[in-house]
Write a protein that holds these residues in place. Structure first.
Motif, mmCIF file in Angstrom:
data_model
loop_
_atom_site.group_PDB
_atom_site.id
_atom_site.type_symbol
_atom_site.label_atom_id
_atom_site.label_comp_id
_atom_site.label_asym_id
_atom_site.label_seq_id
_atom_site.Cartn_x
_atom_site.Cartn_y
_atom_site.Cartn_z
ATOM 1 N N GLU A 1 13.668 79.970 25.981
ATOM 2 C CA GLU A 1 14.707 80.481 25.162
ATOM 3 C C GLU A 1 15.397 81.736 25.826
ATOM 4 O O GLU A 1 16.387 82.213 25.719
ATOM 5 C CB GLU A 1 14.090 81.162 23.874
ATOM 6 C CG GLU A 1 13.783 79.902 23.005
ATOM 7 C CD GLU A 1 12.379 79.292 23.110
ATOM 8 O OE1 GLU A 1 12.104 78.138 22.999
ATOM 9 O OE2 GLU A 1 11.622 79.983 24.020
ATOM 10 N N SER A 2 14.613 82.480 26.808
ATOM 11 C CA SER A 2 15.245 83.737 27.655
ATOM 12 C C SER A 2 16.176 83.168 28.594
ATOM 13 O O SER A 2 16.696 84.083 29.188
ATOM 14 C CB SER A 2 14.134 84.425 28.016
ATOM 15 O OG SER A 2 13.055 83.762 29.087
ATOM 16 N N LEU A 3 16.190 81.967 29.041
ATOM 17 C CA LEU A 3 16.965 81.429 30.084
ATOM 18 C C LEU A 3 17.935 80.783 29.588
ATOM 19 O O LEU A 3 18.131 79.787 28.607
ATOM 20 C CB LEU A 3 15.982 80.419 31.002
ATOM 21 C CG LEU A 3 14.796 80.990 31.717
ATOM 22 C CD1 LEU A 3 14.147 79.872 32.514
ATOM 23 C CD2 LEU A 3 15.307 81.741 32.924
ATOM 24 N N ASN A 4 19.339 81.001 30.265
ATOM 25 C CA ASN A 4 20.630 80.169 29.821
ATOM 26 C C ASN A 4 20.451 79.091 31.180
ATOM 27 O O ASN A 4 20.965 79.532 32.106
ATOM 28 C CB ASN A 4 21.750 80.902 30.040
ATOM 29 C CG ASN A 4 22.915 80.380 29.650
ATOM 30 O OD1 ASN A 4 23.204 79.094 30.195
ATOM 31 N ND2 ASN A 4 23.929 80.753 28.973
ATOM 32 N N LEU A 5 20.095 77.721 30.673
ATOM 33 C CA LEU A 5 20.051 77.020 31.764
ATOM 34 C C LEU A 5 21.300 76.574 32.438
ATOM 35 O O LEU A 5 21.270 76.312 33.781
ATOM 36 C CB LEU A 5 19.300 75.543 31.234
ATOM 37 C CG LEU A 5 17.996 75.863 30.724
ATOM 38 C CD1 LEU A 5 17.345 74.528 30.295
ATOM 39 C CD2 LEU A 5 17.079 76.539 31.769
ATOM 40 N N ASP A 6 22.425 76.546 31.736
ATOM 41 C CA ASP A 6 23.628 76.455 32.325
ATOM 42 C C ASP A 6 23.980 77.578 33.533
ATOM 43 O O ASP A 6 24.429 77.114 34.399
ATOM 44 C CB ASP A 6 24.838 76.180 31.442
ATOM 45 C CG ASP A 6 24.672 74.786 30.501
ATOM 46 O OD1 ASP A 6 24.045 73.764 31.017
ATOM 47 O OD2 ASP A 6 25.153 74.868 29.375
ATOM 48 N N SER A 7 23.966 78.748 33.029
ATOM 49 C CA SER A 7 23.909 79.754 33.840
ATOM 50 C C SER A 7 23.209 79.753 35.229
ATOM 51 O O SER A 7 23.584 80.007 36.265
ATOM 52 C CB SER A 7 24.063 81.156 32.961
ATOM 53 O OG SER A 7 24.128 81.975 34.031
ATOM 54 N N LEU A 8 21.703 79.389 34.817
ATOM 55 C CA LEU A 8 21.003 79.126 35.889
ATOM 56 C C LEU A 8 21.382 78.299 36.901
ATOM 57 O O LEU A 8 21.526 78.626 38.198
ATOM 58 C CB LEU A 8 19.515 78.964 35.353
ATOM 59 C CG LEU A 8 18.401 78.620 36.556
ATOM 60 C CD1 LEU A 8 18.185 80.001 37.542
ATOM 61 C CD2 LEU A 8 17.059 78.417 35.930
ATOM 62 N N GLY A 9 21.838 77.053 36.383
ATOM 63 C CA GLY A 9 22.238 75.911 37.589
ATOM 64 C C GLY A 9 23.649 76.542 38.228
ATOM 65 O O GLY A 9 23.629 76.287 39.458
ATOM 66 N N ASN A 10 24.342 77.286 37.415
ATOM 67 C CA ASN A 10 25.720 77.766 38.355
ATOM 68 C C ASN A 10 25.160 78.845 39.194
ATOM 69 O O ASN A 10 25.734 78.765 40.504
ATOM 70 C CB ASN A 10 26.472 78.261 37.427
ATOM 71 C CG ASN A 10 27.209 77.466 36.297
ATOM 72 O OD1 ASN A 10 27.571 76.300 36.721
ATOM 73 N ND2 ASN A 10 27.826 77.790 35.419
ATOM 74 N N LEU A 11 24.119 79.660 38.955
ATOM 75 C CA LEU A 11 23.738 80.711 40.062
ATOM 76 C C LEU A 11 23.036 80.066 41.120
ATOM 77 O O LEU A 11 23.287 80.305 42.231
ATOM 78 C CB LEU A 11 22.736 81.704 39.544
ATOM 79 C CG LEU A 11 23.211 82.526 38.239
ATOM 80 C CD1 LEU A 11 22.167 83.306 37.458
ATOM 81 C CD2 LEU A 11 24.372 83.608 38.836
ATOM 82 N N LEU A 12 22.381 79.075 40.982
ATOM 83 C CA LEU A 12 21.410 78.077 42.042
ATOM 84 C C LEU A 12 22.575 77.460 43.037
ATOM 85 O O LEU A 12 22.536 77.578 43.851
ATOM 86 C CB LEU A 12 20.497 77.186 41.373
ATOM 87 C CG LEU A 12 19.468 77.908 40.772
ATOM 88 C CD1 LEU A 12 18.731 76.670 39.865
ATOM 89 C CD2 LEU A 12 18.516 78.546 41.802
#
Length: 273
Positions: A47-58
Motif C-alpha cells: 500500500e505504501s508503493l504507487n506501482l504505476d509511479s514505480l514503473g515510470n521511475l524504473l
C-alpha cells in the motif's frame, strides 16, 4: 551476472544493511546513473508503493526491479511465518502474497528472510520448520503465475534458528512439493555459518536464485576480508546468471557504497579468476 542494489523505504530499519535511503525517485535515478541493472526494494507494505509511479521511475532510469523484500512484515508489522498463533500465520502468509503480487507485475521476485521466524518456548523446532515449509509451499505456488520463483534466505544463527546454512536451505527446499522456491545466498550470513563459501554455493547448484553481494563485515565488497576469486569461480561453475545485489551498510555513505559496489561488480564479473 547482473548488478543490483538495495533501496529501503522502511524507517524502522534505518541503520540496517541497505545502501540507498533517499526515496524511490532519487535512489532509482542514482542507480541508473551508475549503471545498475536493477534495484531490490524494501517497502513498508504494498500500500505504501504507487506501482504505476514505480514503473515510470524504473523505465526513466533504465533500471529493472529485481525483487521486493518482505522484511517489513516482521520489522514493522511483527508478522512471522512460524508464529504459534494460526491467525497470525495466515496474516503473515497474506502479507507475503501481496508482495509476490506487486513484484510479479514487474517480473520480479519476492524475498522471505526475517519473516521466516524461529522456534522458541512457544513452538518447537520441528513445528516451526513445518510452518515455514507450509508458507514456502503457498508462496512458491502463488508466485508461479508470474513465472518467477519465490526466494528464501537462510540467515545466520543470531537472526534465526530455522535454516542457517545453504545445506539447511537445500534440505528444506527439496522437501517441498513445489519446485518454485529458490535460495538467496547472502555472503555475509554465509561468512558466519559456512566452512567454505564457494563449496556451499557449488552444493546449492541450481537452487541458487539470488545473491547478496557483500563483504565479510557487511560493508560493500572490498571493505572486508573475503577473497572473492573462489566465490566468483563457484558462481560461474553453477552457471549462475542472476543478480549480485548489494545488501550492505551504506559505508562510508550511501553514494560511495553504491559506487564501490559497482566498481567491485565490474572487476569481479570481468576478472578471469
Amino acid at each position: 551476472m547482473k548488478s543490483c542494489i538495495t533501496l529501503s523505504l522502511v524507517q524502522e530499519a534505518r541503520g540496517g544493511p541497505f545502501v540507498l535511503w533517499d526515496g524511490l525517485e532519487k535512489s532509482i535515478a542514482f542507480a541508473g546513473e551508475l549503471g545498475y541493472d536493477a534495484v531490490e526494494i524494501f517497502a513498508p507494505s504494498v500500500e505504501s508503493l504507487n506501482l504505476d509511479s514505480l514503473g515510470n521511475l524504473l523505465d526513466s532510469a533504465g533500471v529493472k526491479l529485481a525483487a521486493l523484500g518482505t522484511g517489513a512484515g516482521w520489522v514493522k508489522h511483527r508478522l512471522q511465518l512460524a508464529d504459534p498463533d494460526a491467525q497470525k500465520r495466515r496474516d503473515a502468509q497474506q502479507f507475503v502474497r501481496t508482495i509476490i503480487d506487486a513484484a510479479g507485475q514487474f517480473g520480479a521476485m519476492a524475498i522471505i528472510g526475517s519473516m521466516q521466524g524461529r522456534s522458541d518456548g512457544n513452538v518447537n523446532s520441528e513445528t516451526a520448520l513445518g510452518y515455514l515449509a507450509e508458507a514456502l509451499e503457498d508462496g512458491g505456488s502463488h508466485a508461479a503465475q508470474y513465472n518467477v520463483p519465490l526466494i528464501y534466505e537462510p540467515l545466520n544463527r543470531y537472526e534465526t534458528n530455522q535454516c542457517c546454512t545453504v545445506a539447511d536451505g537445500v534440505k528444506l527446499l527439496r522437501s517441498l512439493s513445489t519446485d518454485n522456491v529458490k535460495l538467496l545466498c547472502d555472503l555475509f550470513h554465509m561468512g558466519i555459518e559456512e566452512v567454505d563459501i564457494a563449496g556451499a554455493l557449488r552444493a546449492g547448484g541450481d537452487l541458487v536464485g539470488h545473491i547478496h553481494f557483500v563483504d565479510s563485515n557487511r560493508r560493500p565488497v572490498g571493505g572486508g576480508h573475503f577473497d572473492f576469486a573462489p566465490i566468483m569461480r563457484a558462481l560461474r561453475s553453477i552457471d549462475y546468471s542472476g543478480y549480485l545485489c548489494a545488501e550492505a551498510f551504506p559505508w562510508p555513505d550511501p553514494h560511495e557504497a553504491a559506487r564501490q559496489t559497482m566498481r567491485a561488480f565490474r572487476y569481479w564479473t570481468q576478472s578471469p579468476a
